[in-house]
Design an enzyme around this catalytic site. Structure first.
Site, PDB file in Angstrom:
ATOM      1  N   GLY A   1      -2.256  -8.652   2.553  1.00  0.00           N
ATOM      2  CA  GLY A   1      -3.681  -8.491   2.256  1.00  0.00           C
ATOM      3  C   GLY A   1      -4.176  -7.180   2.826  1.00  0.00           C
ATOM      4  O   GLY A   1      -3.840  -6.821   3.937  1.00  0.00           O
TER       5      GLY A   1
ATOM      6  N   LYS B   1      12.074  -6.765   9.112  1.00  0.00           N
ATOM      7  CA  LYS B   1      11.180  -7.364  10.109  1.00  0.00           C
ATOM      8  C   LYS B   1      11.972  -8.000  11.242  1.00  0.00           C
ATOM      9  O   LYS B   1      11.540  -7.967  12.410  1.00  0.00           O
ATOM     10  CB  LYS B   1      10.265  -8.379   9.414  1.00  0.00           C
ATOM     11  CG  LYS B   1       9.285  -7.703   8.451  1.00  0.00           C
ATOM     12  CD  LYS B   1       8.547  -8.689   7.565  1.00  0.00           C
ATOM     13  CE  LYS B   1       7.502  -7.979   6.698  1.00  0.00           C
ATOM     14  NZ  LYS B   1       6.897  -8.890   5.703  1.00  0.00           N
TER      15      LYS B   1
ATOM     16  N   PHE C   1      -3.660   7.040   1.409  1.00  0.00           N
ATOM     17  CA  PHE C   1      -4.998   6.453   1.236  1.00  0.00           C
ATOM     18  C   PHE C   1      -4.945   5.376   0.158  1.00  0.00           C
ATOM     19  O   PHE C   1      -5.671   5.391  -0.812  1.00  0.00           O
ATOM     20  CB  PHE C   1      -6.002   7.565   0.900  1.00  0.00           C
ATOM     21  CG  PHE C   1      -7.444   7.180   1.165  1.00  0.00           C
ATOM     22  CD1 PHE C   1      -7.853   6.764   2.428  1.00  0.00           C
ATOM     23  CD2 PHE C   1      -8.395   7.258   0.152  1.00  0.00           C
ATOM     24  CE1 PHE C   1      -9.180   6.430   2.672  1.00  0.00           C
ATOM     25  CE2 PHE C   1      -9.725   6.918   0.389  1.00  0.00           C
ATOM     26  CZ  PHE C   1     -10.120   6.504   1.651  1.00  0.00           C
TER      27      PHE C   1
END
Lengths: 353, 353
Positions: A324, A226, A11
């Site tokens: 972000g 990635k 969280f």
């Protein structure tokens, strides 16, 4: 009305941004998407565990003062019982949002495995389980008739994997190249303005782009994970990080930057994978001086971008935010929408049998 | 094995490129996509009409010498009986590939309407029917349980409409801006290198980018049609071309170019639509001097690009080819894949009833 019950494992900022979106825009999303979202479990290292089958009061959780835990709350304990919650929650979708472990992907790999094995679909923005155990986890998802979705593992919420799947079907993708790390891209941009690497890294840290230890950003190991995902997902490869040659931007000097500018070029940290002549896939991470006409050359600051080289369509490039909390939370929402669509299709077929 | 039978209305460069793709890569596509493609009808102003219910020999048609028509061939006539063929073909998908009429969209609007009314799905890359009659045609498609798809009407095969539908669902799109005409973008780029507008247009014509009459490219009316489509599709507007203010690049002077360069800017012909404060959508086409950091500023030559401004994800930009016969044929193929998926979903639901 269709509804998805969600468990948030971890969280932190991104999971909280998803919870805020559900709290603030839940009705609007239900109207737009045709299904309701309800959070029924949350676990977190600092907060403990919370399971409420008829829905957690998100506003109350989001307003909890620092230091408070779930202990004493209805359905709550102070211990983050991740495995227990994942296996026993009434949620049908598990959001894996713990930290990225670039070595073995744990504990996220175990979280994802447990969720899929217990018949729950999973969305994550965590590169670790996808890059390091993606093949196994996708197999377990298929065996259990559920979905493992991870749009946000590559470029935050900017669509890359789903863009390829949904809009480039029918094309042969021959190569994929990307600017996949906002911190290194920001640092290279500041070096073009005359700043040293060290000062630019310090500035990126002050702005919140770079981690306290920026090594993974600067030396390319974040991009390496990635690239494994892009190669395996988009080119059908079966690479591990060891197959991806890696060089970072610490080797780029001020003189290199000046010389590139004189030649109309810009240094970028490029992750790439392409089909080689032997029928395999070659992948790597390295700083490259790109001509300004290259679609990746104009991508500045914390923005990321991926170029797909295809047979019929030539080169298509998508750019957008690479980080972000809200932007990354959208990747989770986008995955949830895809999970809903996959389940709707399965149910239609099942009813038809 | 699922199969789609296709009618090609208009057999110019783009339709021929689709036919070549089906001829050359048909088996590979069947394997990849899970359905077979067969062309059962072709009409063309110069060639006439050809209807063969068990499949046209594409290789033979593609090798027809110039001047030869379909007259005398099995199922062929010298007359392009478009309406008759559209209504009576055994095809389930009609590819509308005639010319763009920017005034009233005819005859393409009538072709699309006839196909949808007779229960056939339609794909087109023709801006006319979409920009000028899109609302009506989408209603007819819905009434007849078929699909009207037109990815290629905006930026050739580069995914824009499908990208928004499939990968940006869940976001509120607040604005969309694009470089939507390759000729004018190429001309502005050559003017940056010191060429006059007139010379740059002549060069674009020699390179095959610009039409014999470049007015629609240079004065923005091509972009105007595309902006209508973007505003209506992506922002839920109901605009007509009269609602889109338009200024072309002929007003951009050499002095403007020099001054912009001195200020770190580049002139671009930008088509845009955004939600305004009154709750409506404002749309326009005009030359704008963009700062080099703008994601559209680096888009050079015949490449097109569209930026989506969204709530959760900020700005996402896609760039790719804006023209080309094979690139545009991919838009048709992409639409056919979407039509197949829509039909498969409908059939699963129908079986389940």
């Amino acid at each position: 009305m269709n509804r998805h019950d969600i468990a948030l494992i971890g969280f932190g900022g991104v999971a909280r941004a998803l919870a805020e979106t559900i709290r603030d825009r839940g009705e609007e999303l239900t109207h737009e998407l045709g299904f309701e979202l309800r959070v029924v479990a949350i676990t977190d290292l600092r907060l403990g565990s919370l399971m409420v089958a008829d829905g957690i009061d998100l506003d109350a959780v989001l307003r909890m003062p620092a230091g408070e835990t779930f202990a004493g709350k209805h359905g709550g304990t102070a211990a983050p019982q991740n495995d227990y919650v994942i296996r026993n929650t009434t949620a049908d979708i598990v959001v894996e949002a713990t930290f990225t472990n670039p070595i073995d992907g744990e504990p996220a790999v175990s979280h994802v495995r447990a969720a899929l094995e217990s018949g729950k679909s999973v969305t994550t923005t965590n590169k670790g389980p996808v890059a390091l155990a993606g093949t196994e986890l996708n197999r377990i998802a298929a065996e259990n008739g559920v979905t493992f979705a991870y749009e946000g593992a590559v470029v935050s919420g900017t669509p890359v994997l789903r863009l390829a799947e949904k809009t480039l079907a029918g094309l042969q993708i021959n190569a994929v190249r990307g600017i996949l790390n906002g911190t290194s891209n920001y640092v290279l941009g500041q070096m073009e303005l005359g700043m040293t690497l060290e000062d630019a890294v310090a500035e990126a840290q002050a702005l919140g782009y770079a981690e306290a230890d920026p090594t993974a950003d600067i030396e390319g190991s974040d991009v390496q994970l990635k690239v494994v995902i892009l190669a395996n997902e988009l080119l059908g490869a079966n690479l591990t990080t060891a197959d991806v040659q890696r060089r970072g931007i610490s080797e780029v000097t001020a003189a290199d930057i000046v010389q590139a500018a004189a030649e109309g070029k810009r240094w970028k940290l490029v992750g790439s994978a392409f089909r080689n002549a032997a029928g395999g896939v070659t992948a790597g991470v390295e700083p490259v001086a790109l001509p300004v006409g290259d679609p990746l050359a104009g991508v500045s600051g914390p923005t990321n971008a991926v170029s797909f080289d295809t047979d019929m369509l030539g080169t298509v490039t998508v750019s957008g935010p690479g980080a972000g909390r809200v932007e990354t939370a959208f990747a989770l929402l986008s995955d949830i929408i895809a999970i809903n669509a996959a389940r709707a299709a399965d149910e239609a077929v099942a009813v038809g049998r």
